[in-house]
Write a protein that holds these residues in place. Structure first.
Motif, PDB file in Angstrom:
ATOM      1  N   LYS A   8      19.597  20.833 -18.722  1.00  0.00           N
ATOM      2  CA  LYS A   8      21.003  20.392 -18.772  1.00  0.00           C
ATOM      3  C   LYS A   8      21.140  18.953 -18.288  1.00  0.00           C
ATOM      4  CE  LYS A   8      22.791  24.252 -20.294  1.00  0.00           C
ATOM      5  NZ  LYS A   8      23.339  24.330 -21.668  1.00  0.00           N
ATOM      6  N   ILE A   9      20.425  18.604 -17.225  1.00  0.00           N
ATOM      7  CA  ILE A   9      20.488  17.234 -16.700  1.00  0.00           C
ATOM      8  C   ILE A   9      19.849  16.268 -17.699  1.00  0.00           C
ATOM      9  CG2 ILE A   9      19.743  15.688 -14.852  1.00  0.00           C
ATOM     10  CD1 ILE A   9      19.948  18.050 -12.929  1.00  0.00           C
ATOM     11  N   LYS A  10      18.731  16.671 -18.269  1.00  0.00           N
ATOM     12  CA  LYS A  10      18.036  15.810 -19.230  1.00  0.00           C
ATOM     13  C   LYS A  10      18.922  15.505 -20.431  1.00  0.00           C
ATOM     14  CE  LYS A  10      13.950  15.640 -22.229  1.00  0.00           C
ATOM     15  NZ  LYS A  10      12.723  16.370 -22.684  1.00  0.00           N
ATOM     16  N   ASN A  11      19.671  16.498 -20.895  1.00  0.00           N
ATOM     17  CA  ASN A  11      20.475  16.338 -22.103  1.00  0.00           C
ATOM     18  C   ASN A  11      21.848  15.722 -21.837  1.00  0.00           C
ATOM     19  OD1 ASN A  11      18.434  17.446 -23.663  1.00  0.00           O
ATOM     20  ND2 ASN A  11      19.237  19.538 -23.485  1.00  0.00           N
ATOM     21  N   ALA A  12      22.218  15.596 -20.568  1.00  0.00           N
ATOM     22  CA  ALA A  12      23.546  15.067 -20.230  1.00  0.00           C
ATOM     23  C   ALA A  12      23.508  13.546 -20.146  1.00  0.00           C
ATOM     24  CB  ALA A  12      24.013  15.655 -18.902  1.00  0.00           C
ATOM     25  N   ILE A 166      36.638  17.119 -17.014  1.00  0.00           N
ATOM     26  CA  ILE A 166      37.349  17.448 -18.254  1.00  0.00           C
ATOM     27  C   ILE A 166      37.995  16.197 -18.839  1.00  0.00           C
ATOM     28  CG2 ILE A 166      39.307  18.732 -19.213  1.00  0.00           C
ATOM     29  CD1 ILE A 166      38.659  20.876 -16.994  1.00  0.00           C
ATOM     30  N   LEU A 167      38.661  15.424 -17.990  1.00  0.00           N
ATOM     31  CA  LEU A 167      39.379  14.230 -18.451  1.00  0.00           C
ATOM     32  C   LEU A 167      38.423  13.186 -19.013  1.00  0.00           C
ATOM     33  CD1 LEU A 167      42.342  13.348 -18.543  1.00  0.00           C
ATOM     34  CD2 LEU A 167      41.978  12.152 -16.385  1.00  0.00           C
ATOM     35  N   TRP A 168      37.263  13.057 -18.398  1.00  0.00           N
ATOM     36  CA  TRP A 168      36.264  12.045 -18.801  1.00  0.00           C
ATOM     37  C   TRP A 168      35.377  12.556 -19.931  1.00  0.00           C
ATOM     38  CZ3 TRP A 168      30.980  11.010 -16.360  1.00  0.00           C
ATOM     39  CH2 TRP A 168      30.489   9.743 -16.725  1.00  0.00           C
ATOM     40  N   SER A 169      35.546  13.822 -20.313  1.00  0.00           N
ATOM     41  CA  SER A 169      34.686  14.466 -21.321  1.00  0.00           C
ATOM     42  C   SER A 169      33.221  14.414 -20.898  1.00  0.00           C
ATOM     43  CB  SER A 169      34.852  13.799 -22.696  1.00  0.00           C
ATOM     44  OG  SER A 169      36.192  13.867 -23.126  1.00  0.00           O
ATOM     45  N   ALA A 170      32.970  14.815 -19.659  1.00  0.00           N
ATOM     46  CA  ALA A 170      31.612  14.790 -19.107  1.00  0.00           C
ATOM     47  C   ALA A 170      30.729  15.827 -19.798  1.00  0.00           C
ATOM     48  CB  ALA A 170      31.652  15.048 -17.608  1.00  0.00           C
ATOM     49  N   ASP A 171      29.428  15.625 -19.689  1.00  0.00           N
ATOM     50  CA  ASP A 171      28.456  16.579 -20.228  1.00  0.00           C
ATOM     51  C   ASP A 171      27.996  17.586 -19.180  1.00  0.00           C
ATOM     52  OD1 ASP A 171      28.284  15.217 -22.788  1.00  0.00           O
ATOM     53  OD2 ASP A 171      27.158  13.659 -21.727  1.00  0.00           O
ATOM     54  N   LEU A 172      28.197  17.241 -17.904  1.00  0.00           N
ATOM     55  CA  LEU A 172      27.701  18.097 -16.820  1.00  0.00           C
ATOM     56  C   LEU A 172      28.454  17.781 -15.540  1.00  0.00           C
ATOM     57  CD1 LEU A 172      25.462  20.122 -15.816  1.00  0.00           C
ATOM     58  CD2 LEU A 172      24.082  18.103 -15.272  1.00  0.00           C
TER      59      LEU A 172
END
Length: 270
Positions: A8-12, A166-172
């Protein structure tokens, strides 16, 4: 299941990291500046890998106590808010110093509940986050504790970090606290408690664990971390809960999660 966290960290690309008061506080209640410097170093490593980092940092009150020790026992709300006003300056000064060692700039954002409920304000927050991150500046976010009262208060930085992600559209979203993750029972009182490494069904989790109270310096507990996961996972944002101070001064905890050598609890996205 640490390898799943590693994945998850690698892909974020866009990561929000929340750091709790207990992680930022030494046992005597003063700032853990060694942790802050080590954490900044780890962020630099991830940024060099092409990732963007937003930090949600507790610790204004801890920093205030570090500055005005004689106020540490005052419980009056006006003194607590004043302590946060003093401490927020000290907190940001230390973060600026920590990140400056690695040639990184920071920017401060202080929010209240109203900021996320107003569409115009939310859009401005989003645009500011995008601008700072795109320019390689680390946004450091906290609730505006000096003006927040109950009806305007988010109440804890677990939920604040979820709203930010959520607001920043984060990946993780990564939540660093003083606990290793979610356990089947309180590991401090039950040696047989087992770490729950992945969570796919939060209602089922609630039904099968015991949720304790908040801890010494923080305003959150297990409950607020589960609330944060409930908010973000429905938006496709997984959450990692791990012990920010698990290694000495938190050294390499972020990098250890990213290479699979440290464990935590992963809430899988919907």
């Amino acid at each position: 299941m640490s390898n799943l966290i590693e994945e998850k960290i690698k892909n974020a690309r866009k990561i929000v990291i929340k750091i709790g008061s207990n992680t930022l506080a030494k046992p005597d209640g003063t700032q853990n500046t060694e942790f802050m410097t080590n954490f900044a170093s780890q962020c630099k490593t991830l940024i060099d890998q092409g990732k963007q980092i937003v930090v949600v940092s507790s610790g204004a009150q801890v920093s205030g106590v570090s500055t005005l020790k004689e106020w540490s026992r005052k419980k009056d709300v006006h003194f607590r808010q004043a302590l946060c006003a003093i401490g927020q300056v000290e907190l940001m000064a230390q973060w600026r110093k920590a990140f400056a060692e690695f040639n990184l700039h920071i920017g401060q954002l202080l929010f209240t509940k109203e900021d996320f409920e107003n569409d115009h304000r939310s859009l401005n927050i989003r645009n500011t986050l995008f601008t700072l991150a795109d320019e390689g500046v680390i946004p450091i976010i906290n609730e505006n504790d000096s003006v927040s009262i109950d009806e305007f208060s988010i109440g804890d930085n677990d939920n604040l970090s979820a709203l930010t992600a959520i607001l920043w559209s984060a990946d993780l979203l990564i939540l660093f606290s003083d606990i290793d993750g979610i356990f089947t029972d309180n590991p401090k009182t039950n040696p047989n408690a087992k770490l729950i490494e992945t969570v796919e069904d939060i209602p089922a989790l609630r039904a099968n664990i015991k949720i304790g109270s908040t801890n010494a310096f923080g305003t959150g507990g297990i409950e607020t971390k589960i609330q944060a996961a409930e908010k973000t996972t429905v938006y496709g944002i997984p959450v990692v809960l791990a012990n920010g101070s698990g290694d000495k001064n938190g050294e390499n905890i972020l990098l250890n999660l990213s290479n699979g050598t440290s464990k935590g609890t992963l809430f899988l996205e919907k």
